[in-house]
Design a protein around this motif. Structure first.
Motif, PDB file in Angstrom:
ATOM      1  N   LEU A  91       0.851  -1.190   0.000  1.00 46.76           N
ATOM      2  CA  LEU A  91       0.000   0.000   0.000  1.00 46.76           C
ATOM      3  C   LEU A  91       0.886   1.240   0.000  1.00 46.76           C
ATOM      4  O   LEU A  91       1.495   1.586   1.013  1.00 46.76           O
ATOM      5  N   ALA A  92       0.972   1.910  -1.149  1.00 51.79           N
ATOM      6  CA  ALA A  92       1.895   3.029  -1.335  1.00 51.79           C
ATOM      7  C   ALA A  92       1.125   4.332  -1.479  1.00 51.79           C
ATOM      8  O   ALA A  92       0.165   4.412  -2.254  1.00 51.79           O
ATOM      9  N   GLY A  93       1.560   5.346  -0.742  1.00 52.99           N
ATOM     10  CA  GLY A  93       0.901   6.647  -0.799  1.00 52.99           C
ATOM     11  C   GLY A  93       1.892   7.776  -0.966  1.00 52.99           C
ATOM     12  O   GLY A  93       3.023   7.724  -0.472  1.00 52.99           O
ATOM     13  N   GLY A 117       0.292  -4.741   8.580  1.00 52.96           N
ATOM     14  CA  GLY A 117       1.168  -5.892   8.765  1.00 52.96           C
ATOM     15  C   GLY A 117       2.417  -5.829   7.915  1.00 52.96           C
ATOM     16  O   GLY A 117       2.917  -6.865   7.458  1.00 52.96           O
ATOM     17  N   GLY A 118       2.925  -4.612   7.694  1.00 48.21           N
ATOM     18  CA  GLY A 118       4.193  -4.473   6.965  1.00 48.21           C
ATOM     19  C   GLY A 118       4.046  -4.301   5.471  1.00 48.21           C
ATOM     20  O   GLY A 118       4.853  -4.813   4.692  1.00 48.21           O
ATOM     21  N   ARG A 119       3.051  -3.527   5.054  1.00 50.92           N
ATOM     22  CA  ARG A 119       2.826  -3.362   3.604  1.00 50.92           C
ATOM     23  C   ARG A 119       2.900  -1.915   3.142  1.00 50.92           C
ATOM     24  O   ARG A 119       2.547  -1.599   2.009  1.00 50.92           O
ATOM     25  N   ALA A 120       3.391  -1.009   3.983  1.00 49.70           N
ATOM     26  CA  ALA A 120       3.346   0.418   3.658  1.00 49.70           C
ATOM     27  C   ALA A 120       4.530   0.853   2.803  1.00 49.70           C
ATOM     28  O   ALA A 120       5.640   0.326   2.909  1.00 49.70           O
ATOM     29  N   ALA A 121       4.276   1.861   1.956  1.00 53.07           N
ATOM     30  CA  ALA A 121       5.325   2.496   1.163  1.00 53.07           C
ATOM     31  C   ALA A 121       5.012   3.981   1.048  1.00 53.07           C
ATOM     32  O   ALA A 121       3.854   4.370   0.915  1.00 53.07           O
ATOM     33  N   TRP A 122       6.062   4.781   1.087  1.00 52.78           N
ATOM     34  CA  TRP A 122       5.941   6.241   0.984  1.00 52.78           C
ATOM     35  C   TRP A 122       6.526   6.696  -0.344  1.00 52.78           C
ATOM     36  O   TRP A 122       7.698   6.477  -0.609  1.00 52.78           O
ATOM     37  N   ASN A 123       5.707   7.332  -1.167  1.00 55.87           N
ATOM     38  CA  ASN A 123       6.193   7.961  -2.397  1.00 55.87           C
ATOM     39  C   ASN A 123       6.613   9.386  -2.062  1.00 55.87           C
ATOM     40  O   ASN A 123       5.776  10.254  -1.810  1.00 55.87           O
ATOM     41  N   VAL A 124       7.917   9.634  -2.058  1.00 53.78           N
ATOM     42  CA  VAL A 124       8.483  10.921  -1.658  1.00 53.78           C
ATOM     43  C   VAL A 124       8.414  11.891  -2.833  1.00 53.78           C
ATOM     44  O   VAL A 124       8.987  11.641  -3.896  1.00 53.78           O
ATOM     45  N   VAL A 125       7.709  12.999  -2.665  1.00 47.75           N
ATOM     46  CA  VAL A 125       7.663  14.040  -3.683  1.00 47.75           C
ATOM     47  C   VAL A 125       8.003  15.382  -3.044  1.00 47.75           C
ATOM     48  O   VAL A 125       7.912  15.553  -1.827  1.00 47.75           O
ATOM     49  N   THR A 126       8.378  16.336  -3.906  1.00 50.54           N
ATOM     50  CA  THR A 126       8.727  17.677  -3.419  1.00 50.54           C
ATOM     51  C   THR A 126       7.706  18.723  -3.840  1.00 50.54           C
ATOM     52  O   THR A 126       7.912  19.904  -3.576  1.00 50.54           O
ATOM     53  N   SER A 127       6.613  18.298  -4.477  1.00 56.40           N
ATOM     54  CA  SER A 127       5.578  19.173  -5.046  1.00 56.40           C
ATOM     55  C   SER A 127       6.140  19.942  -6.245  1.00 56.40           C
ATOM     56  O   SER A 127       7.288  20.378  -6.236  1.00 56.40           O
ATOM     57  N   THR A 128       5.317  20.086  -7.265  1.00 59.25           N
ATOM     58  CA  THR A 128       5.806  20.690  -8.510  1.00 59.25           C
ATOM     59  C   THR A 128       4.980  21.858  -9.020  1.00 59.25           C
ATOM     60  O   THR A 128       5.410  22.551  -9.930  1.00 59.25           O
ATOM     61  N   TRP A 129       3.791  22.084  -8.439  1.00 60.44           N
ATOM     62  CA  TRP A 129       2.943  23.148  -8.972  1.00 60.44           C
ATOM     63  C   TRP A 129       2.856  24.308  -7.986  1.00 60.44           C
ATOM     64  O   TRP A 129       2.551  24.129  -6.810  1.00 60.44           O
ATOM     65  N   ASN A 130       3.117  25.504  -8.485  1.00 63.34           N
ATOM     66  CA  ASN A 130       3.069  26.694  -7.630  1.00 63.34           C
ATOM     67  C   ASN A 130       1.694  26.915  -7.022  1.00 63.34           C
ATOM     68  O   ASN A 130       1.574  27.539  -5.961  1.00 63.34           O
ATOM     69  N   GLY A 421       5.471 -14.074   0.477  1.00 66.72           N
ATOM     70  CA  GLY A 421       5.673 -13.398   1.743  1.00 66.72           C
ATOM     71  C   GLY A 421       4.435 -12.599   2.104  1.00 66.72           C
ATOM     72  O   GLY A 421       3.434 -12.595   1.383  1.00 66.72           O
ATOM     73  N   THR A 422       4.533 -11.899   3.219  1.00 62.21           N
ATOM     74  CA  THR A 422       3.389 -11.108   3.678  1.00 62.21           C
ATOM     75  C   THR A 422       3.663  -9.610   3.672  1.00 62.21           C
ATOM     76  O   THR A 422       2.729  -8.823   3.726  1.00 62.21           O
ATOM     77  N   THR A 423       4.940  -9.213   3.613  1.00 57.10           N
ATOM     78  CA  THR A 423       5.269  -7.785   3.630  1.00 57.10           C
ATOM     79  C   THR A 423       5.679  -7.321   2.238  1.00 57.10           C
ATOM     80  O   THR A 423       6.067  -8.125   1.382  1.00 57.10           O
ATOM     81  N   LEU A 424       5.614  -6.007   2.033  1.00 58.83           N
ATOM     82  CA  LEU A 424       6.036  -5.459   0.743  1.00 58.83           C
ATOM     83  C   LEU A 424       7.531  -5.684   0.531  1.00 58.83           C
ATOM     84  O   LEU A 424       7.967  -5.955  -0.593  1.00 58.83           O
ATOM     85  N   ARG A 425       8.323  -5.591   1.583  1.00 59.32           N
ATOM     86  CA  ARG A 425       9.756  -5.881   1.438  1.00 59.32           C
ATOM     87  C   ARG A 425       9.975  -7.303   0.918  1.00 59.32           C
ATOM     88  O   ARG A 425      10.857  -7.542   0.085  1.00 59.32           O
ATOM     89  N   GLU A 426       9.182  -8.225   1.405  1.00 54.23           N
ATOM     90  CA  GLU A 426       9.321  -9.603   0.936  1.00 54.23           C
ATOM     91  C   GLU A 426       8.898  -9.728  -0.523  1.00 54.23           C
ATOM     92  O   GLU A 426       9.541 -10.460  -1.300  1.00 54.23           O
ATOM     93  N   HIS A 427       7.847  -9.028  -0.927  1.00 55.49           N
ATOM     94  CA  HIS A 427       7.450  -9.058  -2.339  1.00 55.49           C
ATOM     95  C   HIS A 427       8.592  -8.579  -3.240  1.00 55.49           C
ATOM     96  O   HIS A 427       8.811  -9.109  -4.327  1.00 55.49           O
TER      97      HIS A 427
END
Length: 436
Positions: A91-93, A117-130, A421-427
C-alpha cells in the motif's frame, strides 16, 4: 525457471482512470470518493499478485470555473481503509516533503505499516505546482534545488525516527508493570538546516523496519535523492533505449553512494490491451472520440508554463517547446513529450493528443501477447525492473491486464504465481534494514 528473477508490478491507480475520458465510458460505475469502488480495484490488483497499490496526491483544488475531474480522497486515509480489505498487496501513498513535517509523516507511515502488517510504502515528492503554495501560506514554491535539499534532510529525519525504537522495545511485562523498556528507546536529537526534531517517535518501530521508499524525480537532484534513499523509482520513459540509459545511470549513482542493492526502476505504462490488436485499437478509438483537443493543449501549457492555445495546431510546436530549458518542474514528463515530438515530427495537435492519452507516461495499444513481449524485452535487457501499470479506463483495462497479461507473464516465468511473503519488502526481495 522458477528461480529466475521476476519483474515487479505496481498499480498506479486513479479511481476515475488515467485517460481524461475514462470516466465517461459506459462501463464506469464508481467515483473518486467511493471507498467500495477503490477497494474493488485494490482487490483486483491483489488477485493479479501486484507488488503494490499506489495512490498519487494533489494539494490543489479545481481552478475557478473548471469542469474537469477533481476531488480525490487523501491517500493515507484511503490506504488505511484498504489495509483491512486486502491482505497481501503493498500500500503506497504519496506525501510531499515541501508541505509536511517529518515527525507527523513518520508516525503516519509507521502507523500504516503496523495496521497493514508491513505493507506500507511512501512515495516521496517535493511538489511541482506553484498553485499548491498558496494553500500553505506561501506565494510560490521554493526553487528546485532548495526543495530537494529539504527532501534529503526530511527523509533522513523520518528514517531516524523509525529507528528511535528498538524492535523489542515493547516488553509488556505484566508482573513488573513495565510496558516498554526505556533502554531500547532513544531520542533522535536532530538539529539540521531545515528541521529540529527531538524524538523519539510515539509509534513503535514499523514491522518493515523502514516502510518502502518510492521516488520519481528525473532531474540530477531527483536522481541523486533516489539513488541515495529510494527502494523503487517511478520513472517516465516511452522507449527502451532511454529507459536502459536511465536505469544504468541510477544504478551507477547508487553504487557510488555505497549501495549494494540499487533501486528498482519501474516505468509507468498505460495499457490498452485485448485479445487482438484490432480490439485494443477499437477501445482506444472509443476513448479518443470523447476527448477535446483543448484538454491536451491545457496540459501542455501547464507543463511548459506558457499558453500554447494560440499557436497553429497543424504546424510543429513553437520553438520554446524545443528550447532544452527543462531543469524545472515536471522535468521527466516534458522530456518525454519534447523528445517524442522531435523524434516523430509531431504537429502541435498530434502532441496534444499524445498528452491527452498518456498524461506523461507510455501508452501501449495492442494485444496481451504483444504487451508481454514488450515487457519481456524491457526486463531482460536491463531497461526496467518492472512496471507501474496505469489503467486508462476502469475497470476494463485493469481486468484485461489481470486476466490476459498476467497469465502470459506467469507462463513465461517472468512474474510470480503467488505471493510468497506477507510484507512489501518480501514481495520486492529486500532485506529488512537493521536499526541504525
Amino acid at each position: 525457471m522458477s528461480s529466475a528473477p521476476k519483474l515487479h508490478l505496481g498499480l498506479f491507480n486513479q479511481p476515475l482512470g488515467r485517460h481524461v475520458a475514462g470516466w465517461r465510458q459506459p462501463e464506469f460505475k464508481g467515483s473518486s470518493t467511493d471507498i467500495r469502488w477503490v477497494a474493488e480495484l485494490a482487490s483486483l490488483a491483489e488477485r493479479g499478485k501486484f507488488d503494490f497499490y499506489f495512490l498519487a496526491d494533489s494539494l490543489v483544488g479545481p481552478a475557478p470555473g473548471s469542469t474537469k475531474r477533481a476531488g480525490n480522497l487523501e491517500p493515507l486515509t484511503v490506504l488505511s481503509a484498504l489495509s483491512v480489505t486486502t491482505s497481501r498487496i503493498g500500500l503506497a501513498g504519496t506525501a510531499t516533503t515541501t508541505f509536511s513535517e517529518p515527525y507527523n509523516l513518520a508516525r503516519q507511515f509507521a502507523s500504516l505499516d503496523h495496521i497493514s502488517g508491513g505493507r506500507a510504502a511512501w512515495n516521496v515528492v517535493t511538489s511541482t505546482w506553484n498553485a499548491a503554495a498558496g494553500n500553505f501560506g506561501a506565494d510560490k514554491l521554493p526553487d528546485h534545488a532548495a526543495r530537494y535539499e529539504r527532501a534529503r534532510e526530511f527523509v533522513k529525519v523520518v528514517k531516524g525516527l523509525w529507528d528511535s525504537w528498538d524492535d523489542g522495545a515493547v516488553i509488556a511485562d505484566k508482573e513488573s508493570g513495565h510496558y516498554i523498556d526505556p533502554a531500547r528507546i532513544r531520542q533522535l536529537g536532530h538539529d539540521g538546516a531545515h528541521f529540529s526534531v527531538a524524538g523519539a517517535l510515539n509509534v513503535p518501530r514499523p514491522p518493515q523496519g523502514h516502510p518502502i521508499i518510492i521516488q520519481a524525480g528525473a532531474s540530477d537532484d531527483g536522481r541523486d535523492l533516489a539513488a541515495e534513499t529510494a527502494d523503487v523509482i517511478f520513472s517516465a520513459q516511452d522507449n527502451i533505449e532511454d529507459s536502459r540509459k536511465f536505469t544504468a545511470d541510477l544504478r551507477q549513482r547508487a553504487s557510488a553512494k555505497g549501495r549494494s542493492v540499487p533501486p528498482f526502476v519501474m516505468p509507468g505504462v498505460l495499457p490498452i490491451v485485448a485479445r487482438t490488436r484490432a480490439e485494443a485499437e477499437d477501445i482506444y478509438a472509443g476513448l479518443e472520440e470523447k476527448t477535446d483537443i483543448t484538454e491536451g493543449l491545457d496540459q501542455l501549457s501547464q507543463r511548459w508554463g506558457f499558453d500554447l492555445s494560440a499557436y497553429p495546431l497543424d504546424e510543429p510546436p513553437p520553438a520554446p517547446v524545443f528550447s532544452g530549458n527543462l531543469f524545472s518542474d515536471g522535468y521527466s514528463r516534458r522530456v518525454l513529450l519534447e523528445e517524442r515530438a522531435r523524434r516523430e515530427g509531431l504537429t502541435l495537435r498530434q502532441l496534444a493528443r499524445v498528452a491527452i492519452a498518456s498524461r506523461g507516461h507510455r501508452l501501449f495499444v495492442g494485444s496481451a501477447k504483444e504487451l508481454a513481449d514488450d515487457f519481456e524485452a524491457w526486463f531482460t535487457t536491463g531497461a526496467a525492473d518492472g512496471f507501474n501499470i496505469i489503467p486508462p479506463y476502469l475497470p476494463g483495462s485493469l481486468h484485461a491486464f489481470v486476466d490476459l497479461v498476467v497469465p502470459e507473464l506467469q507462463r513465461r516465468g517472468l512474474f510470480r504465481q503467488d505471493y510468497t511473503g506477507t510484507t512489501l519488502r518480501e514481495h520486492l526481495g529486500l532485506e529488512r534494514p537493521a536499526r541504525r
